[in-house]
Design a protein around this motif. Structure first.
Motif, short mmCIF file in Angstrom:
data_model
loop_
_atom_site.label_atom_id
_atom_site.label_comp_id
_atom_site.label_asym_id
_atom_site.label_seq_id
_atom_site.Cartn_x
_atom_site.Cartn_y
_atom_site.Cartn_z
N VAL A 167 72.29 53.21 23.83
CA VAL A 167 72.18 53.89 22.53
C VAL A 167 70.82 54.56 22.29
N CYS A 168 69.81 54.14 23.00
CA CYS A 168 68.46 54.68 22.74
C CYS A 168 68.37 56.13 23.24
N PRO A 169 68.15 57.09 22.33
CA PRO A 169 68.08 58.49 22.76
C PRO A 169 66.88 58.80 23.64
N ALA A 170 65.89 57.93 23.60
CA ALA A 170 64.70 58.14 24.44
C ALA A 170 64.79 57.34 25.74
N VAL A 171 65.86 56.61 25.93
CA VAL A 171 66.10 55.82 27.15
C VAL A 171 64.91 54.89 27.43
N LEU A 172 64.52 54.13 26.41
CA LEU A 172 63.36 53.24 26.55
C LEU A 172 63.76 51.84 27.01
N TYR A 173 65.04 51.54 26.95
CA TYR A 173 65.54 50.24 27.43
C TYR A 173 66.11 50.44 28.82
N LYS A 174 65.64 49.62 29.74
CA LYS A 174 66.14 49.73 31.12
C LYS A 174 66.46 48.33 31.64
N LEU A 175 67.29 48.32 32.65
CA LEU A 175 67.69 47.05 33.26
C LEU A 175 66.86 46.82 34.51
N GLY A 176 66.20 45.66 34.58
CA GLY A 176 65.40 45.31 35.76
C GLY A 176 66.28 44.83 36.91
N LYS A 177 65.64 44.60 38.03
CA LYS A 177 66.37 44.21 39.25
C LYS A 177 67.14 42.91 39.07
N LEU A 221 62.51 67.02 23.77
CA LEU A 221 61.85 65.73 23.54
C LEU A 221 60.43 65.74 24.10
N GLY A 222 60.23 66.49 25.16
CA GLY A 222 58.91 66.56 25.79
C GLY A 222 57.87 67.25 24.93
N LEU A 223 58.33 67.96 23.91
CA LEU A 223 57.39 68.66 23.02
C LEU A 223 56.76 67.71 22.00
N ASN A 224 57.43 66.57 21.77
CA ASN A 224 56.93 65.62 20.77
C ASN A 224 55.58 65.03 21.19
N LYS A 225 54.80 64.68 20.21
CA LYS A 225 53.51 64.05 20.47
C LYS A 225 53.56 62.61 19.96
N PHE A 226 52.92 61.72 20.69
CA PHE A 226 52.94 60.31 20.32
C PHE A 226 51.51 59.78 20.20
N ASN A 227 51.26 59.07 19.14
CA ASN A 227 50.00 58.34 18.99
C ASN A 227 50.36 56.86 19.06
N ILE A 228 50.16 56.29 20.22
CA ILE A 228 50.64 54.93 20.49
C ILE A 228 49.67 53.89 19.92
N ILE A 278 67.94 84.01 20.26
CA ILE A 278 67.92 82.55 20.12
C ILE A 278 67.48 81.92 21.43
N LYS A 279 66.46 81.08 21.36
CA LYS A 279 66.01 80.37 22.56
C LYS A 279 66.70 79.01 22.61
N VAL A 280 67.45 78.78 23.67
CA VAL A 280 68.13 77.50 23.83
C VAL A 280 67.24 76.58 24.67
N VAL A 281 66.96 75.39 24.11
CA VAL A 281 66.10 74.43 24.81
C VAL A 281 66.92 73.17 25.07
N ASP A 282 66.91 72.68 26.30
CA ASP A 282 67.69 71.49 26.59
C ASP A 282 66.99 70.25 26.02
N PRO A 283 67.77 69.19 25.70
CA PRO A 283 67.20 68.01 25.02
C PRO A 283 65.97 67.40 25.70
N PRO A 284 65.99 67.18 27.03
CA PRO A 284 64.78 66.59 27.63
C PRO A 284 63.53 67.44 27.42
#
Ligand code: SF4
Length: 97
Positions: free
Chosen positions: A44-54, A12-19, A3-9
């Motif tokens: 709550v965002c699993p992709a950490v897309l929301y961030k707090l600005g300065k 997630l890096g294996l996913n492909k995005f067509n923006i 069994i190959k154990v892969v950490d979540p980051p």
């Protein structure tokens, strides 16, 4: 058993995005977000897309969205004014290897 154990980051890096650069599938009204004290989107965002600005403002980029819908459900103040799945052929393609 091998069994190959892969950490979540890494996984997630294996996913492909067509923006879709022309039509964001998620839009915020940041004037509403400014008044939100809890800002659940930050945690709550699993992709950490929301961030707090300065200056305490919400910064968001829909690129990298996993289309889970969690932010839409948790946004109590309705700062998310549009949440749709991306148009056909756009969005995430989940990969496991
Ligand atoms: S739909 Fe999911 S992955 Fe996309 S921005 Fe919202 S919480 Fe993050």
């Amino acid at each position: 058993m091998n069994i190959k154990v892969v950490d979540p980051p890494e996984l997630l890096g294996l996913n492909k995005f067509n923006i879709d650069e022309e039509e964001p599938h998620i839009l915020l009204d940041k004037t509403i977000c400014e008044t939100c004290k809890e800002k659940p989107c930050l945690v709550v965002c699993p992709a950490v897309l929301y961030k707090l600005g300065k200056n305490g403002e919400i910064m968001f980029d829909y690129a990298g969205c996993l289309e889970c819908g969690t932010c839409r459900l948790m946004c109590k103040n309705k700062g998310i004014i549009k949440w749709e799945y991306p148009r056909g052929t756009f969005g995430v393609s989940f990969r496991s290897s």
